[in-house]
Design a protein around this motif. Structure first.
Motif, PDB file in Angstrom:
ATOM      1  N   TRP A  27       0.834  -1.207   0.000  1.00 47.14           N
ATOM      2  CA  TRP A  27       0.000   0.000   0.000  1.00 47.14           C
ATOM      3  C   TRP A  27       0.870   1.259   0.000  1.00 47.14           C
ATOM      4  CZ3 TRP A  27      -0.639   3.599   4.100  1.00 47.14           C
ATOM      5  CH2 TRP A  27      -1.618   4.564   3.877  1.00 47.14           C
ATOM      6  N   SER A  30       2.059   2.263  -3.319  1.00 45.60           N
ATOM      7  CA  SER A  30       1.037   2.576  -4.312  1.00 45.60           C
ATOM      8  C   SER A  30       0.741   4.074  -4.319  1.00 45.60           C
ATOM      9  CB  SER A  30      -0.248   1.798  -4.008  1.00 45.60           C
ATOM     10  OG  SER A  30      -0.868   2.310  -2.841  1.00 45.60           O
ATOM     11  N   SER A  31      -0.034   4.510  -5.299  1.00 45.96           N
ATOM     12  CA  SER A  31      -0.415   5.928  -5.356  1.00 45.96           C
ATOM     13  C   SER A  31      -1.341   6.283  -4.193  1.00 45.96           C
ATOM     14  CB  SER A  31      -1.075   6.257  -6.691  1.00 45.96           C
ATOM     15  OG  SER A  31      -2.253   5.486  -6.871  1.00 45.96           O
ATOM     16  N   ASP A  32      -2.191   5.329  -3.756  1.00 44.51           N
ATOM     17  CA  ASP A  32      -3.047   5.577  -2.590  1.00 44.51           C
ATOM     18  C   ASP A  32      -2.208   5.773  -1.329  1.00 44.51           C
ATOM     19  OD1 ASP A  32      -5.346   5.457  -4.059  1.00 44.51           O
ATOM     20  OD2 ASP A  32      -5.992   3.491  -3.314  1.00 44.51           O
ATOM     21  N   GLY A  33      -1.168   4.969  -1.183  1.00 44.49           N
ATOM     22  CA  GLY A  33      -0.294   5.097  -0.022  1.00 44.49           C
ATOM     23  C   GLY A  33       0.440   6.423  -0.010  1.00 44.49           C
ATOM     24  N   LYS A  35      -0.715   9.154  -1.108  1.00 48.09           N
ATOM     25  CA  LYS A  35      -1.708  10.160  -0.719  1.00 48.09           C
ATOM     26  C   LYS A  35      -2.269   9.910   0.682  1.00 48.09           C
ATOM     27  CE  LYS A  35      -3.183  10.510  -5.501  1.00 48.09           C
ATOM     28  NZ  LYS A  35      -4.239  10.099  -6.431  1.00 48.09           N
ATOM     29  N   GLY A  36      -2.004   8.731   1.235  1.00 48.58           N
ATOM     30  CA  GLY A  36      -2.501   8.394   2.570  1.00 48.58           C
ATOM     31  C   GLY A  36      -3.977   8.034   2.600  1.00 48.58           C
ATOM     32  N   ILE A  37      -4.487   7.490   1.498  1.00 51.66           N
ATOM     33  CA  ILE A  37      -5.907   7.126   1.444  1.00 51.66           C
ATOM     34  C   ILE A  37      -6.062   5.633   1.213  1.00 51.66           C
ATOM     35  CG2 ILE A  37      -6.663   9.393   0.636  1.00 51.66           C
ATOM     36  CD1 ILE A  37      -6.754   8.253  -2.207  1.00 51.66           C
ATOM     37  N   ASN A  38      -7.241   5.116   1.521  1.00 54.91           N
ATOM     38  CA  ASN A  38      -7.603   3.705   1.297  1.00 54.91           C
ATOM     39  C   ASN A  38      -6.627   2.732   1.951  1.00 54.91           C
ATOM     40  OD1 ASN A  38      -9.855   4.444  -0.227  1.00 54.91           O
ATOM     41  ND2 ASN A  38      -8.638   4.539  -2.099  1.00 54.91           N
ATOM     42  N   ARG A  39      -6.243   3.018   3.181  1.00 49.92           N
ATOM     43  CA  ARG A  39      -5.331   2.126   3.903  1.00 49.92           C
ATOM     44  C   ARG A  39      -6.002   0.770   4.113  1.00 49.92           C
ATOM     45  NH1 ARG A  39      -0.946   3.367   7.404  1.00 49.92           N
ATOM     46  NH2 ARG A  39      -0.385   1.534   8.583  1.00 49.92           N
TER      47      ARG A  39
END
Length: 79
Positions: A27, A30-33, A35-39
């Motif tokens: 995570w 990843s791009s979500d990681g 941004k700190g989202i969808n952990r």
């Protein structure tokens, strides 16, 4: 395990921790990681259950005099 009152064995807990950490590393890369989202949710927390909240017994005072007054009330006397 009876000592810790857990439904999981030590081996199961360690395997869940390895899976959690592997998912966290993936995570974070990843791009979500970034941004700190969808952990990802923790498997260990899901298997063990809800976190138990511990009620705090810390009391704060506005002034030193407030503390002294409460101390006298609790101890029934002077300093």
């Amino acid at each position: 395990m009876r000592i810790s009152d857990s439904k999981l064995t030590t081996d199961q807990t360690l395997l869940a921790l390895v899976a959690d950490n592997t998912r966290a590393i993936a995570w974070l890369n990843s791009s979500d990681g970034a941004k700190g989202i969808n952990r990802p949710k923790s498997l260990v927390e899901a298997l063990i259950g809800e976190k138990k909240t511990i009620e705090s017994a810390i009391e704060t005072f506005e002034t030193g005099q407030d503390f002294d007054d409460e101390w006298r009330r609790l101890t029934g006397g002077e300093k």
